[in-house]
Design a protein around this motif. Structure first.
Motif, PDB file in Angstrom:
ATOM      1  N   ASP A  46      42.044  29.336  51.422  1.00 20.45           N
ATOM      2  CA  ASP A  46      40.865  28.801  50.882  1.00 20.45           C
ATOM      3  C   ASP A  46      39.831  29.917  50.136  1.00 20.45           C
ATOM      4  N   GLU A  47      40.375  31.104  50.112  1.00 27.42           N
ATOM      5  CA  GLU A  47      39.672  32.123  49.628  1.00 27.42           C
ATOM      6  C   GLU A  47      40.001  32.271  48.179  1.00 27.42           C
ATOM      7  N   GLN A  48      39.009  32.628  47.203  1.00 29.47           N
ATOM      8  CA  GLN A  48      39.291  32.617  45.765  1.00 29.47           C
ATOM      9  C   GLN A  48      39.949  33.904  45.513  1.00 29.47           C
ATOM     10  N   LEU A  49      40.958  33.924  44.592  1.00 37.01           N
ATOM     11  CA  LEU A  49      41.652  35.280  43.981  1.00 37.01           C
ATOM     12  C   LEU A  49      40.713  35.850  42.789  1.00 37.01           C
ATOM     13  N   PRO A  50      40.884  36.950  42.570  1.00 34.45           N
ATOM     14  CA  PRO A  50      40.158  37.435  41.489  1.00 34.45           C
ATOM     15  C   PRO A  50      40.677  36.903  40.122  1.00 34.45           C
ATOM     16  N   LEU A  51      39.560  36.771  39.262  1.00 36.06           N
ATOM     17  CA  LEU A  51      39.840  36.080  37.910  1.00 36.06           C
ATOM     18  C   LEU A  51      40.913  36.701  37.079  1.00 36.06           C
ATOM     19  N   HIS A  52      41.673  36.029  36.411  1.00 35.10           N
ATOM     20  CA  HIS A  52      42.657  36.795  35.575  1.00 35.10           C
ATOM     21  C   HIS A  52      42.067  37.769  34.879  1.00 35.10           C
ATOM     22  N   SER A  53      40.919  37.775  34.173  1.00 35.99           N
ATOM     23  CA  SER A  53      40.234  38.545  33.163  1.00 35.99           C
ATOM     24  C   SER A  53      40.003  39.994  34.232  1.00 35.99           C
ATOM     25  N   THR A  54      39.537  39.876  35.221  1.00 34.76           N
ATOM     26  CA  THR A  54      39.382  41.183  36.182  1.00 34.76           C
ATOM     27  C   THR A  54      40.800  42.020  36.021  1.00 34.76           C
ATOM     28  N   ILE A  55      41.842  41.380  36.392  1.00 30.90           N
ATOM     29  CA  ILE A  55      43.076  42.053  36.409  1.00 30.90           C
ATOM     30  C   ILE A  55      43.443  42.567  35.040  1.00 30.90           C
ATOM     31  N   SER A  56      42.964  41.953  33.924  1.00 30.98           N
ATOM     32  CA  SER A  56      43.429  42.257  32.448  1.00 30.98           C
ATOM     33  C   SER A  56      42.407  43.516  32.194  1.00 30.98           C
ATOM     34  N   ARG A  57      41.004  43.418  32.557  1.00 32.62           N
ATOM     35  CA  ARG A  57      40.051  44.544  32.424  1.00 32.62           C
ATOM     36  C   ARG A  57      40.403  45.762  33.246  1.00 32.62           C
ATOM     37  N   THR A  58      40.755  45.631  34.346  1.00 31.97           N
ATOM     38  CA  THR A  58      41.158  46.813  35.212  1.00 31.97           C
ATOM     39  C   THR A  58      42.366  47.570  34.611  1.00 31.97           C
ATOM     40  N   ARG A  59      43.360  46.748  33.813  1.00 32.59           N
ATOM     41  CA  ARG A  59      44.484  47.319  33.523  1.00 32.59           C
ATOM     42  C   ARG A  59      44.102  48.101  32.003  1.00 32.59           C
ATOM     43  N   GLN A  60      43.171  47.480  31.312  1.00 34.72           N
ATOM     44  CA  GLN A  60      42.641  48.297  30.047  1.00 34.72           C
ATOM     45  C   GLN A  60      41.686  49.648  30.493  1.00 34.72           C
ATOM     46  N   LEU A  61      41.308  49.670  31.445  1.00 33.49           N
ATOM     47  CA  LEU A  61      40.306  50.750  31.804  1.00 33.49           C
ATOM     48  C   LEU A  61      41.097  52.135  32.174  1.00 33.49           C
ATOM     49  N   HIS A  62      42.417  52.003  32.348  1.00 28.52           N
ATOM     50  CA  HIS A  62      43.455  53.051  33.006  1.00 28.52           C
ATOM     51  C   HIS A  62      44.518  52.750  32.219  1.00 28.52           C
ATOM     52  N   PRO A  63      45.259  54.039  31.769  1.00 29.75           N
ATOM     53  CA  PRO A  63      46.517  54.303  31.096  1.00 29.75           C
ATOM     54  C   PRO A  63      47.754  53.567  32.092  1.00 29.75           C
ATOM     55  N   ALA A  64      48.671  53.128  31.309  1.00 34.51           N
ATOM     56  CA  ALA A  64      49.790  52.189  31.916  1.00 34.51           C
ATOM     57  C   ALA A  64      50.455  53.394  32.829  1.00 34.51           C
ATOM     58  N   THR A  65      50.159  54.815  32.607  1.00 35.90           N
ATOM     59  CA  THR A  65      51.139  55.564  33.552  1.00 35.90           C
ATOM     60  C   THR A  65      50.471  55.519  34.849  1.00 35.90           C
ATOM     61  N   VAL A  66      49.272  55.269  35.116  1.00 36.84           N
ATOM     62  CA  VAL A  66      48.379  55.081  36.376  1.00 36.84           C
ATOM     63  C   VAL A  66      49.390  53.879  37.338  1.00 36.84           C
ATOM     64  N   PHE A  67      49.464  52.658  36.460  1.00 31.70           N
ATOM     65  CA  PHE A  67      49.980  51.695  37.137  1.00 31.70           C
ATOM     66  C   PHE A  67      51.345  51.849  37.423  1.00 31.70           C
ATOM     67  N   GLU A  68      52.094  52.475  36.422  1.00 34.22           N
ATOM     68  CA  GLU A  68      53.469  52.864  36.713  1.00 34.22           C
ATOM     69  C   GLU A  68      53.658  53.707  37.957  1.00 34.22           C
ATOM     70  N   SER A  69      52.842  54.561  38.056  1.00 34.08           N
ATOM     71  CA  SER A  69      52.759  55.428  39.150  1.00 34.08           C
ATOM     72  C   SER A  69      52.593  54.702  40.561  1.00 34.08           C
ATOM     73  N   ILE A  70      51.620  53.947  40.640  1.00 32.81           N
ATOM     74  CA  ILE A  70      51.447  53.038  41.869  1.00 32.81           C
ATOM     75  C   ILE A  70      52.464  52.158  42.053  1.00 32.81           C
ATOM     76  N   PHE A  71      53.056  51.495  41.110  1.00 34.34           N
ATOM     77  CA  PHE A  71      54.113  50.503  41.273  1.00 34.34           C
ATOM     78  C   PHE A  71      55.353  51.298  41.958  1.00 34.34           C
ATOM     79  N   ASN A  72      55.991  52.538  41.294  1.00 38.41           N
ATOM     80  CA  ASN A  72      56.787  53.274  41.886  1.00 38.41           C
ATOM     81  C   ASN A  72      56.680  53.846  42.982  1.00 38.41           C
ATOM     82  N   LYS A  73      55.698  54.362  43.460  1.00 42.43           N
ATOM     83  CA  LYS A  73      55.303  54.571  44.934  1.00 42.43           C
ATOM     84  C   LYS A  73      55.309  53.429  45.897  1.00 42.43           C
ATOM     85  N   THR A  74      54.810  52.361  45.513  1.00 39.93           N
ATOM     86  CA  THR A  74      54.931  50.960  46.241  1.00 39.93           C
ATOM     87  C   THR A  74      56.240  50.632  46.608  1.00 39.93           C
ATOM     88  N   PHE A  75      57.113  50.563  45.381  1.00 45.58           N
ATOM     89  CA  PHE A  75      58.483  50.572  45.556  1.00 45.58           C
ATOM     90  C   PHE A  75      59.431  51.524  46.299  1.00 45.58           C
TER      91      PHE A  75
END
Length: 86
Positions: free
Chosen positions: A34-63
């Motif tokens: 019953d807990e609310q997830l973050p709003l979709h806009s929070t995800i979009s804004r977070t992605r805009q704050l950091h370069p795509a390479t940061v998220f690619e690095s996190i994804f690659n490390k997690t994978f």
């Protein structure tokens, strides 16, 4: 984001909706049913704050962690339903 890649969901709105509807994903993310997830806009804004390479690095490390733990192998994807969902 990992769920979006797995399910081929490119919209942040659809990712949040999908995650909110799947008990296994909520459990994995550490949310109560019953807990609310973050709003979709929070995800979009977070992605805009950091370069795509940061998220690619996190994804690659997690994978890589999934591969190291034996959770990912080969070319086949299989999903298991939680008991009682059939």
């Amino acid at each position: 984001m990992l769920t979006g890649y797995r399910e081929k969901i490119t919209s942040d709105r659809k990712r949040v909706y999908h995650c909110a509807m799947c008990m296994d994903i909520l459990y994995f993310l550490g949310y109560d049913i019953d807990e609310q997830l973050p709003l979709h806009s929070t995800i979009s804004r977070t992605r805009q704050l950091h370069p795509a390479t940061v998220f690619e690095s996190i994804f690659n490390k997690t994978f890589a962690l999934f591969v190291d733990k034996g959770m990912v192998r080969g070319h086949t994807q299989a999903m298991d339903l939680a008991p009682g969902l059939l």
